[in-house]
Write an enzyme that holds these catalytic residues in place. Structure first.
Site, PDB file in Angstrom:
ATOM      1  N   ASP A   1       0.844  -1.181   0.000  1.00  0.00           N
ATOM      2  CA  ASP A   1       0.000   0.000   0.000  1.00  0.00           C
ATOM      3  C   ASP A   1       0.893   1.249   0.000  1.00  0.00           C
ATOM      4  OD1 ASP A   1      -3.053   0.741   0.392  1.00  0.00           O
ATOM      5  OD2 ASP A   1      -1.958   2.031   1.766  1.00  0.00           O
TER       6      ASP A   1
ATOM      7  N   TYR B   1      -3.025  11.432   1.932  1.00  0.00           N
ATOM      8  CA  TYR B   1      -3.533  11.377   0.562  1.00  0.00           C
ATOM      9  C   TYR B   1      -3.606  12.787  -0.035  1.00  0.00           C
ATOM     10  CZ  TYR B   1      -4.939   6.466   1.058  1.00  0.00           C
ATOM     11  OH  TYR B   1      -4.945   5.104   1.226  1.00  0.00           O
TER      12      TYR B   1
ATOM     13  N   HIS C   1      -4.491  -7.819   0.031  1.00  0.00           N
ATOM     14  CA  HIS C   1      -3.788  -6.573   0.276  1.00  0.00           C
ATOM     15  C   HIS C   1      -3.058  -6.563   1.613  1.00  0.00           C
ATOM     16  CE1 HIS C   1      -3.184  -2.340  -0.722  1.00  0.00           C
ATOM     17  NE2 HIS C   1      -3.508  -2.022   0.510  1.00  0.00           N
TER      18      HIS C   1
END
Length: 379
Positions: A174, A303, A360
């Protein structure tokens, strides 16, 4: 560098319980499932478990069995696990988690990597394992100013100046995969090799023309577009209005759990049954770390900082990360699984693994497989 022990105050835990008891539940239309988002009946079940059976103090003891430290690194206090390897020449390895995860994701792989002989492996494959909490995540300090924190620079300082390693390897998934790519790209003088265990690879910019792409690459880009339409809403919000989102997530533990747990279900190889891959204790330990540290805002703000980074330095078309690279693709990543020829445009791939299962959160889902491939690549 100072030893660190997790110890959450009783007041924080009492407040958490009070908030859970007073959860004001939303409605849900008849026949709704996870397609609308986190399913109501499951979240109620999880919150009930949080209230009546989950034991944070037990989880604290479990976490504190790992040697943890804090150190000032480039102006921020960084928390990390550091387990010395047992073998003739342990190789230093820094492992970086992603979002919505934490250092806790790696707990199943730390000791097998550090002490392979105790887990059926060869002592020659031992690692000195370093698992930091990224700035703004968990027990690491939250950045207080605008701008993207270059975590690769922090990890270089941590590994070489704080811990004294001359060279080391890196693994990430990630956001941690992006950090690991940056370590390979910008720090090859100290980074011997990088291993990536997720689909979050660096892309060339600009993209190659369609005529230069293989059929598999064209299919991949179409799959990514489809995924962004159906699954990418969280990232759009976090990259544009993280502060607005944070008021709800920082105030409601049930809301925080809904936001995080939905991703563990959607991104894992669980076939829709989240507890086939994660126990309630694992899910709630992750959520509780975000809650008691109040780091959900700092974590999602990354982000925004990434999208608005004025010093962004993307890989140009034709440029590659030449540090030796291992990549593992897990089928639970579904539409985002990357074809090897696409990755080879950007990375010097020395080992590629199409994994038989896992998703993930591979360190939690398939720790034995991940450890096996770590050893093979870095060997």
């Amino acid at each position: 560098m100072e030893p660190f022990t997790v110890g959450v105050s009783a007041e924080i835990l009492v407040d958490l319980r009070d908030r859970l008891v007073r959860t004001r539940w939303p409605d849900q239309v008849d026949g709704a499932g996870w397609d609308y988002g986190t399913e109501l009946s499951y979240l109620k079940e999880l919150v009930e478990y949080w209230l009546t059976q989950f034991d944070w103090r037990k989880q604290e003891r479990f976490i504190n069995a790992l040697p943890q430290f804090c150190a000032q690194v480039n102006g921020l206090n960084i928390h990390f696990v550091h387990v010395r390897g047992k073998g003739p020449q342990p190789f230093p390895l820094v492992i970086t988690h992603g979002w919505p995860s934490s250092f806790f994701e790696m707990h199943k792989i730390i000791r097998p990597l550090a002490d392979p002989a105790s887990y059926g492996g060869d002592p020659a494959d031992a690692f000195d394992v370093v698992v930091p909490s990224m700035p703004g995540f968990g027990f690491s300090e939250r950045p207080a100013h605008r701008g993207l924190v270059k975590v690769d620079v922090f990890w270089r300082t941590l590994m070489t100046e704080v811990l004294g390693y001359r060279r080391f390897g890196a693994h990430g998934s990630d956001i941690g995969a992006r950090v690991t790519s940056a370590l390979g790209r910008f720090h090859p003088d100290v980074v011997s090799g990088i291993h990536i265990g997720s689909v979050d690879l660096d892309w060339p910019e600009p993209l190659p023309s369609v005529t230069q792409l293989s059929a598999a690459e064209r299919d991949y880009l179409e799959r990514v577009k489809g995924w962004e339409k159906t699954e990418g809403g969280y990232a759009a919000i976090q990259a544009t209005r993280p502060q607005t989102l944070a008021y709800g997530l920082n105030d409601s533990p049930a809301g925080l759990a809904a936001w995080i747990v939905e991703k563990f279900r959607a991104w894992s190889d669980c076939g829709g049954d989240i507890e086939s891959r994660f126990t309630k204790d694992e899910l709630l330990t992750t959520v509780t770390i975000y809650w008691v540290t109040e780091t959900i805002n700092a974590s999602i703000r990354r982000y925004f900082e990434k999208r608005h980074d004025p010093a962004a330095n993307p890989l140009r078309l034709g440029e590659r990360i030449e540090t030796p690279t291992g990549i593992a693709m897990f089928p639970g990543e579904k539409d985002l699984v990357v074809p090897r020829e696409w990755a080879e445009r950007t990375y010097n791939i020395c080992r590629w693994s199409d994994m038989p299962r896992g998703g993930h959160f591979a360190a939690l889902e398939e720790p034995e497989l991940l450890v096996k491939y770590f050893r093979a690549f870095f060997r």
